[in-house]
Scaffold this motif. Structure first.
Motif, short mmCIF file in Angstrom:
data_model
loop_
_atom_site.label_atom_id
_atom_site.label_comp_id
_atom_site.label_asym_id
_atom_site.label_seq_id
_atom_site.Cartn_x
_atom_site.Cartn_y
_atom_site.Cartn_z
N GLY A 193 -10.84 -4.86 4.53
CA GLY A 193 -12.12 -4.56 3.89
C GLY A 193 -12.07 -3.21 3.22
O GLY A 193 -11.04 -2.53 3.27
N ASN A 194 -13.18 -2.83 2.61
CA ASN A 194 -13.23 -1.53 1.94
C ASN A 194 -13.55 -0.45 2.96
O ASN A 194 -14.67 0.06 3.05
N PRO A 227 -2.66 0.67 6.07
CA PRO A 227 -3.22 -0.54 6.69
C PRO A 227 -2.29 -1.21 7.69
O PRO A 227 -2.77 -1.93 8.58
N PHE A 239 1.46 11.03 -3.69
CA PHE A 239 0.65 12.25 -3.74
C PHE A 239 -0.42 12.10 -4.82
O PHE A 239 -0.15 11.59 -5.91
N ALA A 281 -6.36 6.58 -2.44
CA ALA A 281 -5.83 6.87 -1.11
C ALA A 281 -5.54 5.57 -0.35
O ALA A 281 -6.12 4.53 -0.64
N LEU A 282 -4.68 5.65 0.67
CA LEU A 282 -4.34 4.48 1.48
C LEU A 282 -5.59 3.93 2.18
O LEU A 282 -5.82 2.73 2.22
N SER A 283 -6.37 4.84 2.78
CA SER A 283 -7.69 4.51 3.34
C SER A 283 -7.72 3.21 4.14
O SER A 283 -8.65 2.42 4.00
N PHE A 284 -6.72 2.98 4.93
CA PHE A 284 -6.65 1.83 5.85
C PHE A 284 -6.85 0.49 5.14
O PHE A 284 -7.40 -0.45 5.71
N GLY A 285 -6.45 0.46 3.87
CA GLY A 285 -6.45 -0.83 3.18
C GLY A 285 -7.56 -1.04 2.16
O GLY A 285 -7.65 -2.10 1.56
N GLY A 286 -8.42 -0.05 1.94
CA GLY A 286 -9.44 -0.24 0.92
C GLY A 286 -10.43 0.90 0.90
O GLY A 286 -10.52 1.64 1.87
N PRO A 287 -11.16 1.11 -0.19
CA PRO A 287 -11.15 0.29 -1.40
C PRO A 287 -9.92 0.53 -2.28
O PRO A 287 -9.51 1.67 -2.46
N TYR A 288 -9.40 -0.56 -2.82
CA TYR A 288 -8.31 -0.53 -3.79
C TYR A 288 -8.85 -1.14 -5.09
O TYR A 288 -10.05 -1.38 -5.20
N CYS A 299 -12.62 3.16 -8.48
CA CYS A 299 -11.18 3.10 -8.21
C CYS A 299 -10.41 3.00 -9.53
O CYS A 299 -9.31 3.56 -9.66
N LEU A 321 -4.60 6.83 6.31
CA LEU A 321 -4.22 5.76 7.24
C LEU A 321 -3.66 4.56 6.49
O LEU A 321 -4.35 3.97 5.65
N PHE A 359 -5.73 -6.97 3.59
CA PHE A 359 -6.07 -6.04 4.68
C PHE A 359 -7.46 -6.35 5.28
O PHE A 359 -7.77 -7.51 5.47
N ALA A 386 0.88 -1.17 0.00
CA ALA A 386 0.00 0.00 0.00
C ALA A 386 0.91 1.21 0.00
O ALA A 386 1.71 1.39 0.93
N ASP A 400 -9.61 13.66 -7.46
CA ASP A 400 -10.81 13.63 -6.63
C ASP A 400 -11.92 14.50 -7.19
O ASP A 400 -13.10 14.20 -7.01
N ARG A 418 -9.40 -11.19 0.82
CA ARG A 418 -8.78 -10.03 0.17
C ARG A 418 -7.69 -9.52 1.10
O ARG A 418 -7.60 -9.95 2.24
N PHE A 474 -8.54 9.58 8.01
CA PHE A 474 -8.96 8.26 7.53
C PHE A 474 -8.27 7.90 6.21
O PHE A 474 -7.72 6.83 6.06
N SER A 475 -8.32 8.85 5.25
CA SER A 475 -7.83 8.50 3.91
C SER A 475 -6.31 8.30 3.91
O SER A 475 -5.78 7.59 3.07
#
Lengths: 446, 493
Positions: free
Chosen positions: B337-338, B112, A76, A266-273, A331, B110, B335, A72, A82, B333, B107-108
């Protein structure tokens, strides 16, 4: 109830038209024993302002300098990406089942498919799949459909999450998943592959660059796989590398899959990718997922439609090539806008910046610890520390630095190894600071 | 056509492919300054791995990029454009504040793999959302991992399989009703099961007898959708669950149509063992032109140990990922989730509250039954019973004039509406599946009804008008046969 237009004044006439008295009476369409008697046990509603305040508080965190990559990547994202994604004609539409009112989505996907073909050096690409990890699993299932043999080889340097997902997806099949070790250079041990592979092999899977950031030799792997009639699948998790690296399709890969997050998501804590999936044209009918094709309307004007859908679940049901129903259209749109904005020269230049910064970090960190692998890398690399990262990394964290990904989580033999990623977002000052803080933490730990 | 339809005329701008515009050397992005020595991959990498120049990649300035995508967007119809009654897809309004919340930098940005102690807010959000979904559905535990409904189905069926295998009871078949979504048989088959189709009865629902006949000790599960794709509540579900459970099978519920049930009934009280949610349907997250969505899965206690890793747990006030789950099916999948979609669903539930969610379902029922009542004199209604959130008509009355469901759908575009789902469910020949959702005002429904009535008249008086529709869209009817016979799936220089 700002999201529900019909209010009490509207109900009377509507209810009368369908023979009900009160709105609540509609629950009587359900069998009596299944009607819920009590209210749902959920928090009372928040006003928009309260909601924003609540989520702001949840999202608050200390600003960190992060060297995390590992599948991940923190690149920039130009503002234009967006702004396009927020066009609600794109994001509030669904799958383009009705092409005449979906030409925007369809043309965008057609352009996305073309860019993925150009980057990977392949002949056809689909409209995207869920993510890079499930793309690897879908690739292996496709190889199984094409070859119908007993086993697959996955390099241990393929992203561990991709390998876990592949195991989960293929568990119901009688398919043997064998792992190929890595060498001291950090690339896959192709001699070990050559020794173990046989005519019962469907496919060999490599990642380029691999999970350790090191470069693989797809050409040699393809030769070994093809000699046994097996396919070569190459996974690309940091696709920015494709601006500089010879595309797998020109080195003998039969299927190229990967993760598109790096491009505008965006990285977004792992998703959506967004997973991408490309292959040779001759395998088209065995491919999973949506495809968009060019056609003409009754006046002969160019237009786009969902194509070759006879592979898919809504038509083939249990005989479909995959159970996948949609793609990750928005995405994929982010990928497309990002690539269109950077263009060919921008993409190459950005890749060179990533490469140069990473080489600088490698040189500086090499002064402190040992580089674990001797092979060439793109924008991440592995360092062996003198002490357990479990004690070192929390101390860096206290000083505002996320010092990388401790590899022990997935590789028990790598007790002191940390995977460090450097993108264009890290300045020379950031890298120098990491070297300085890590140096003093290591010195104190002695 | 009357003047007051939403579908008037507008200026539509032409736009080439990105590959056909721009010019060599143009760039839409300003790159940061290089503050370290430049390194040359040509000197470090093996020469065979160095990429040579390639053909056809776009080269555009920022303004060209923006105009390109603005033009493309104009050719699309979304929920924000107007009424989008696509049955079984729940095209409800996507609240704007939720779009902003998902993009909060905290959030965006962060990562994983960020250490748990500096991701506590995100973990709390996920933990709370799991609990909200449990309470709405009556299930015992929820995983947020699956990316979409179909991946939720795969996750759920893999858990059923793991459960049966762990009890030394592997089985071979899965029962799927003839009204099911195509993903149900495809997911079952991906789990190695043979799919046995069960016929729905003359009331459009499953009868206990039909299940009794097909149920045996080799059936792993019944996959049921409730309400089903005819918009009808499966009223024998409890009795059916008992039959299946008695022979050791499991009940999988496809939650695609959960928008009919919030606060009215709980799937967990119906004997269901596994349920998937579609956050992009019931919980208002956007469909994105076909993803990303999210397909969380809820299970009853006996299946909790098979849920994918990691689970989110709470120790005192600290949230953490739990990977120590030896019987887990693994991961579907990377990490967790979405997450960006989960934020939107969480914000929706908090905005609505318990009474708001119940009102949403009730108004969805009201709107669907209103359309059903107003249109049944003009279109054939094969199952004439009170419906839940959607109703299914067919083209039978119009077919005598040579007009098909496809023609009706295309003509609706001229009136300014997105067509309903057509030719699904398969049990209704020439189906027109209409789901209005709670997001539509009565005036919109009345306008749609008037358009449908008008089209029914046109079918009699001027069928050619329908056969050649749409007339007002950017392109006229497209040749899908050509696209399949000679697939052209990419642009070439």
């Amino acid at each position: 109830m700002r999201y529900i237009p019909n209010a009490e004044n509207d109900w009377g006439e509507m209810l009368q038209a369908i023979g009900f008295k009160r709105l609540e009476d509609l629950i009587n369409i359900l069998p009596e024993p299944l009607r819920l008697k009590e209210a749902l046990d959920l928090p009372s509603p928040l006003a928009e302002m309260e909601l924003v305040q609540h989520l702001l508080s949840l999202s608050e965190g200390k600003k960190m300098i992060s060297f995390l990559g590992a599948g991940a990547y923190d690149h920039f994202i130009p503002a234009v990406v967006d702004h396009v994604l927020r066009k609600s004609e794109f994001y509030t539409a669904y799958t383009p089942y009705q092409p005449e009112v979906s030409q925007g989505t369809l043309q965008a996907i057609f352009e996305f498919q073309t860019l993925i073909c150009q980057l990977t050096g392949m002949e056809v690409a689909n409209a995207s799949v869920y993510d890079g990890a499930s793309a690897v699993a879908e690739g292996i299932l496709m190889a199984q459909r094409l070859k119908g043999r007993k086993k697959c080889f996955l390099a241990r340097s393929v992203h561990p999450e991709s390998r876990i997902v592949t195991r989960t997806y293929t568990h119901p099949l009688a398919l043997e998943l064998k792992e190929i070790p890595y060498t001291a250079a950090g690339s896959t041990d192709l001699n070990a592959l050559r020794d173990q592979i046989d005519g019962e092999t469907n496919a060999v899977v490599l990642q380029q660059p691999n999970f350790f950031g090191c470069l693989e030799d797809p050409e040699e792997a393809a030769a070994i796989a093809h000699a046994q009639g097996a396919l070569l699948i190459v996974a690309v998790v940091e696709p920015l590398s494709l601006a500089l690296l010879q595309p797998p399709g020109l080195l003998g890969a039969d299927i190229v899959v990967g993760e598109g997050q790096s491009f505008g998501n965006a990285l977004s804590f792992g998703g959506p990718y967004v997973g991408f999936f490309a292959s040779k044209e001759s395998f088209l009918r065995a491919m999973p997922g949506r495809l968009v094709g060019e056609t003409v309307d009754r006046e002969g004007r160019r237009g786009f439609v969902l194509a070759v859908a006879t592979r898919e679940q809504h038509i083939r049901r249990e005989k479909a090539t995959s159970n996948i129903c949609t793609n990750q259209a928005l995405c994929a749109l982010a990928v497309l806008v990002y690539l269109a904005t950077l263009g060919k020269e921008g993409l190459k230049e950005l890749a060179r910046i990533n490469f140069s910064k990473c080489e600088y970090a490698k040189k500086r960190l090499g002064e402190l610890g040992r580089l674990r692998f001797s092979g060439p890398t793109f924008n991440e690399f592995v360092v062996t520390l003198d002490h357990d990262p479990q004690f070192i990394l929390p101390q860096l964290l206290q000083q505002g630095i996320i010092g990388g990904f401790p590899l022990k989580k997935f590789y028990p033999e790598m007790e002191r190894e940390v995977l460090i990623c450097v993108t264009e977002k890290k300045s020379r000052k950031n890298i120098d600071r990491l070297v300085e803080v890590l140096g003093s933490v290591l010195k104190e730990a002695k | 056509m009357k003047e007051n339809w939403p579908g008037a005329c507008g200026l539509i701008l032409e736009e080439p492919l990105i590959f056909e515009k721009g010019a060599k050397g143009r760039i839409g992005y300003s790159l940061p300054r290089l503050d370290v020595d430049e390194a040359d991959p040509g000197k470090i990498w093996p020469s065979k791995l160095i990429r040579k120049d390639w053909q056809g990649f776009p080269e555009m300035s920022e303004v060209e990029v923006v105009r390109h995508f603005t033009h493309l967007a104009q050719w699309n119809y979304g929920v924000d454009s107007g009424f989008y009654p696509l049955g079984s897809c729940t095209m409800k309004y996507n609240p704007k504040v939720n779009e902003d919340l998902a993009r909060l930098p905290g959030f965006s940005g962060l990562h994983p793999y960020q250490p748990e102690e500096i991701a506590q807010g995100a973990l709390r959000l996920m933990y709370d959302l799991q609990n909200f979904l449990c309470r709405i559905s009556g299930m015992d535990q929820v995983t947020l991992q699956p990316s979409a409904g179909a991946q939720g189905e795969l996750t759920g069926m893999l858990m059923v399989r793991a459960y049966l295998n762990a009890h030394g009871n592997p089985r071979k078949k899965v029962l799927v009703p003839d009204t099911a979504h195509g993903t149900n048989p495809a997911s079952s088959s991906l789990c190695g099961y043979q799919v046995i189709q069960v016929k729905s009865n003359e009331r459009g629902i499953l009868s206990p007898q039909a299940i009794e006949e097909k149920m045996d000790e080799d059936v792993a599960a019944l996959m049921i959708t409730n309400p089903n794709t005819l918009g009808l509540f499966e009223e024998h579900i409890c009795q059916i669950a008992e039959i299946v459970h008695q022979k050791g099978g499991q009940i999988y519920c496809d939650g695609a149509n959960l928008n009919a049930l919030m606060g009215l009934s709980r799937v967990g009280d119906m004997g269901v063992d596994v349920l998937h949610f579609n956050l992009h349907k019931t919980f208002s997250t956007p469909h994105g032109g076909g993803g990303p969505g999210a397909g969380p899965v809820g299970v009853k206690d006996h299946l909790v140990r098979y849920l994918p890793v990691p689970m989110i747990t709470k120790d005192q006030e600290r949230f953490r990922f739990d990977y120590d789950r030896p019987q887990s099916i693994g991961k579907v999948r990377s990490f967790y989730g979405n997450f960006g979609i989960l934020i939107r669903a969480y914000a929706y539930i908090l905005s609505m509250g318990p009474a708001g969610l119940k009102r949403a379902s009730l108004v969805a029922l009201l709107n669907a039954n209103y359309l059903r009542g107003k249109l049944k004199d003009f279109y054939f209604l094969p199952y004439d019973f009170p419906c839940m959130h959607e109703c299914v008509f067919s083209d039978r009355l119009q077919s005598q004039y040579g007009v098909t469901a496809l023609d009706i759908a295309k003509r609706l575009m001229d009136y300014g509406f997105h067509p309903p789902t057509i030719y699904f469910p398969l049990v209704v020949h020439g189906a027109l599946m209409i789901e209005p959702t709670e997001s539509e005002a009565k005036e919109t429904l009345d306008q749609f009804i008037a358009a449908m009535v008008q089209i029914a008249k046109e079918a009699q008086t001027d069928p050619g008008l329908l056969k050649n529709a749409p007339h007002k869209t950017k392109v006229s009817r497209l040749d899908e046969v050509l696209a399949n016979r000679k697939p052209k799936l990419r642009w070439k220089p």
